[in-house]
Write a protein that holds these residues in place. Structure first.
Motif, PDB file in Angstrom:
ATOM      1  N   GLN A 232      92.061  31.928  84.783  1.00 57.12           N
ATOM      2  CA  GLN A 232      92.187  33.259  85.374  1.00 57.12           C
ATOM      3  C   GLN A 232      93.633  33.736  85.427  1.00 57.12           C
ATOM      4  O   GLN A 232      93.920  34.906  85.187  1.00 57.12           O
ATOM      5  N   LYS A 235      95.376  34.516  81.418  1.00 54.91           N
ATOM      6  CA  LYS A 235      94.473  35.127  80.424  1.00 54.91           C
ATOM      7  C   LYS A 235      95.226  35.606  79.184  1.00 54.91           C
ATOM      8  O   LYS A 235      94.792  35.401  78.051  1.00 54.91           O
ATOM      9  N   ASP A 239      95.078  34.167  75.335  1.00 55.27           N
ATOM     10  CA  ASP A 239      94.775  35.042  74.204  1.00 55.27           C
ATOM     11  C   ASP A 239      95.812  34.873  73.090  1.00 55.27           C
ATOM     12  O   ASP A 239      95.461  34.824  71.912  1.00 55.27           O
ATOM     13  N   SER A 256     103.944  38.837  78.992  1.00 56.91           N
ATOM     14  CA  SER A 256     103.339  40.153  78.815  1.00 56.91           C
ATOM     15  C   SER A 256     104.360  41.229  78.514  1.00 56.91           C
ATOM     16  O   SER A 256     104.052  42.219  77.831  1.00 56.91           O
ATOM     17  N   TYR A 262     100.188  44.218  75.393  1.00 53.91           N
ATOM     18  CA  TYR A 262      99.382  43.978  76.588  1.00 53.91           C
ATOM     19  C   TYR A 262      99.721  44.869  77.785  1.00 53.91           C
ATOM     20  O   TYR A 262      98.928  44.974  78.711  1.00 53.91           O
ATOM     21  N   ASP A 267      95.660  51.226  81.995  1.00 53.39           N
ATOM     22  CA  ASP A 267      94.305  50.721  82.241  1.00 53.39           C
ATOM     23  C   ASP A 267      94.063  49.371  81.564  1.00 53.39           C
ATOM     24  O   ASP A 267      93.090  48.683  81.884  1.00 53.39           O
ATOM     25  N   GLU A 268      94.938  48.976  80.627  1.00 54.45           N
ATOM     26  CA  GLU A 268      94.805  47.679  79.962  1.00 54.45           C
ATOM     27  C   GLU A 268      95.531  46.579  80.728  1.00 54.45           C
ATOM     28  O   GLU A 268      95.184  45.403  80.597  1.00 54.45           O
ATOM     29  N   THR A 270      95.770  45.634  83.883  1.00 52.06           N
ATOM     30  CA  THR A 270      95.015  44.837  84.856  1.00 52.06           C
ATOM     31  C   THR A 270      94.009  43.903  84.196  1.00 52.06           C
ATOM     32  O   THR A 270      93.592  42.916  84.805  1.00 52.06           O
ATOM     33  N   ARG A 271      93.651  44.181  82.972  1.00 49.10           N
ATOM     34  CA  ARG A 271      92.726  43.305  82.252  1.00 49.10           C
ATOM     35  C   ARG A 271      93.364  41.952  81.939  1.00 49.10           C
ATOM     36  O   ARG A 271      92.681  40.929  81.874  1.00 49.10           O
ATOM     37  N   TRP A 272      94.690  41.945  81.753  1.00 50.19           N
ATOM     38  CA  TRP A 272      95.365  40.755  81.263  1.00 50.19           C
ATOM     39  C   TRP A 272      96.138  39.989  82.324  1.00 50.19           C
ATOM     40  O   TRP A 272      96.594  38.872  82.069  1.00 50.19           O
ATOM     41  N   ASP A 274      96.884  38.634  86.537  1.00 51.53           N
ATOM     42  CA  ASP A 274      96.191  38.080  87.696  1.00 51.53           C
ATOM     43  C   ASP A 274      97.092  38.289  88.904  1.00 51.53           C
ATOM     44  O   ASP A 274      98.298  38.044  88.841  1.00 51.53           O
TER      45      ASP A 274
END
Length: 482
Positions: A232, A235, A239, A256, A262, A267-268, A270-272, A274
């Protein structure tokens, strides 16, 4: 043995204490002198009191001095360690705040990206002043150990322009290896053997062996994805491992902001990332952490002073390189580590003038790097993008060329993924004007920058970032601590 170690930026209290206790874990070093220097008399006196308490509690002959006169601290020093942050948290806040107005969301902002580049502009003139003093008043042949970020830029400037024997030191490799050992189920870190190479904060585990058995990509991916925590928190890192085939040393949040893929869309992001801890990608995470840490130390100082009365525990010597390098140089007990030095055939597919981070061995003859390493092509390509930015940034910092500085920022991977050239030009003007007091090399450029800002039509926004948290109060920190 008796020699002198000077620590510049010794007001970085926690880190200075760690270096001090690590070095005193070496029996032969009990009779040395530590000369502390910092711009802040207040911070100097706090750290000196802590170190004096350690010396007294352990009945050591070690001498500790503290002065705001840097040249006095450097007089006769055999080793000089730098932990400086020029501009402190005030300038650092601008490194995060101003790029956010232009859509650039950084987690740390101290290596490259907009914040890291401006950080380098503040540090490099001061680093060159250190080098001048070292050459003039330190022990002949003194070694400069740089811990300050941006690591590659500072080390590059000290070697190319300062002409001082310099090595850059970081702990990212050690932390990455600890993760890998854990996910692979190693009983101790000594079971893991690895070759890690690249540039600072973009080093790559290109060879991994657990008890002599080579570990491949698929096994490592499966191990990280099965881990209940790292699956988690890391991430983005996982990747990159899947796509590049090798694991990066750097934390999820750091990595990142060195890549263009990334953090380019809010909006992208928060996907990557933690949010369980700042280091995994929080917007301005390290700034928040550093601010809270400073406030906590100021408030809880009596507890830190009391803790310094405990006996030294040699088993708790850290994996920071400095003490191990000094031990190897002075006692000839060989040490293997990963060091930031100028590339001289060490990595075959990176430029010769770049500052690389790669394995080396230390003994009484010095730091001896393992040469002839070739990075996987994707790793080399990613490193090259940063090296080109670093080179321009160093040269801009030395010459005060604001146009070259803008080109360096323009070529930064994340900045280029987010901002237009017009936005970059205005952003750099705004940052240089805001930080003018720490940028003496740009003094002649500031009036014109102010004039351009007064006429600029580039729109900005008031944006806190995709994942920003507020600085916690002392009461909140107390409530959250066990």
């Amino acid at each position: 043995m008796s020699f002198k170690i000077a620590i510049i930026g010794a007001g970085s209290v926690g880190f200075t204490k760690k270096l001090f206790t690590d070095i005193l874990c070496i029996p032969e070093f009990s009779d040395i002198e530590f000369a502390l220097t910092d711009l802040s008399e207040h911070n100097l006196q706090m750290i000196k009191a802590i170190l004096d308490r350690i010396v007294e509690a352990n009945k050591l002959p070690t001498r500790v001095t503290a002065t705001t006169d840097r040249r006095k601290a450097l007089e006769g020093a055999r080793y000089v360690i730098s932990c400086v942050r020029v501009g402190g948290l005030e300038a650092y806040a601008d490194d995060i705040r101003i790029p956010l107005k232009y859509g650039i969301d950084q987690c740390v902002g101290d290596t490259i990206c907009a914040g890291g580049i401006l950080y380098g502009q503040r540090n490099i003139p001061v680093i060159l002043d250190f080098c001048k003093d070292i050459l003039e008043v330190a022990e002949p042949g003194a070694k400069f150990l740089n811990y300050a970020n941006p690591m590659a830029m500072n080390t590059w400037a000290a070697i190319e322009y300062g002409k001082v024997d310099t090595v850059g030191l970081c702990h990212g490799v050690q932390h990455g290896a600890e993760q890998i050992a854990e996910v692979l189920g190693a009983k101790s870190h000594s079971e893991l053997d690895y070759v890690c190479s690249g540039i600072n904060h973009q080093t790559w585990f290109i060879d991994l062996r657990l008890n002599g058995r080579k570990i491949g990509k698929d096994e490592l991916v499966a191990a990280f994805e099965a881990h209940p925590v790292y699956s988690q928190q890391e991430k983005l890192r996982i990747d990159v491992l899947k796509r590049f085939g090798v694991y990066s040393t750097e934390s999820n949040g750091h990595l990142s902001e060195y890549l263009p893929w990334y953090r380019k869309r809010p909006d992208e992001i928060t996907r990557w990332i933690d949010m369980s801890d700042w280091i995994h990608g929080e917007t301005g995470g390290y700034l928040r952490y550093s601010t809270e840490t400073r406030n906590w130390f100021e408030t809880e100082y009596p507890q830190f002073l009391e803790a310094a009365s405990k006996p030294l525990d040699v088993s708790k010597r850290s994996n920071e390189h400095a003490s191990h390098i000094l031990e190897a140089l002075e006692t000839n007990r060989v040490y293997r580590g990963h060091f930031n030095v100028k590339n001289t055939g060490i990595i075959t597919n990176l430029p010769q003038d770049a500052i690389i981070e790669s394995p080396g061995f230390v003994d009484r003859f010095g730091i001896n790097m393992a040469s002839g390493i070739t990075l996987p092509e994707a790793c080399a390509a990613t490193c090259m993008a940063s090296i080109n930015v670093q080179r321009m940034s160093v040269h801009a910092a030395v010459t005060g060329d604001i146009d070259l500085l803008k080109l360096a920022v323009l070529h930064d991977p994340l900045v280029g993924a987010v901002s237009t050239p017009e936005e970059v030009w205005q952003m750099v003007d705004e940052m240089v004007v805001a930080q003018a007091r720490w940028l003496p090399q740009y003094a002649d450029a500031v009036p014109a920058a102010k004039e351009r800002l007064s006429k600029s039509m580039v729109k900005t926004r008031d944006w806190a970032g995709a994942a920003r948290r507020k600085v916690r109060s002392i009461e909140e920190l107390r409530a959250e601590r066990p």
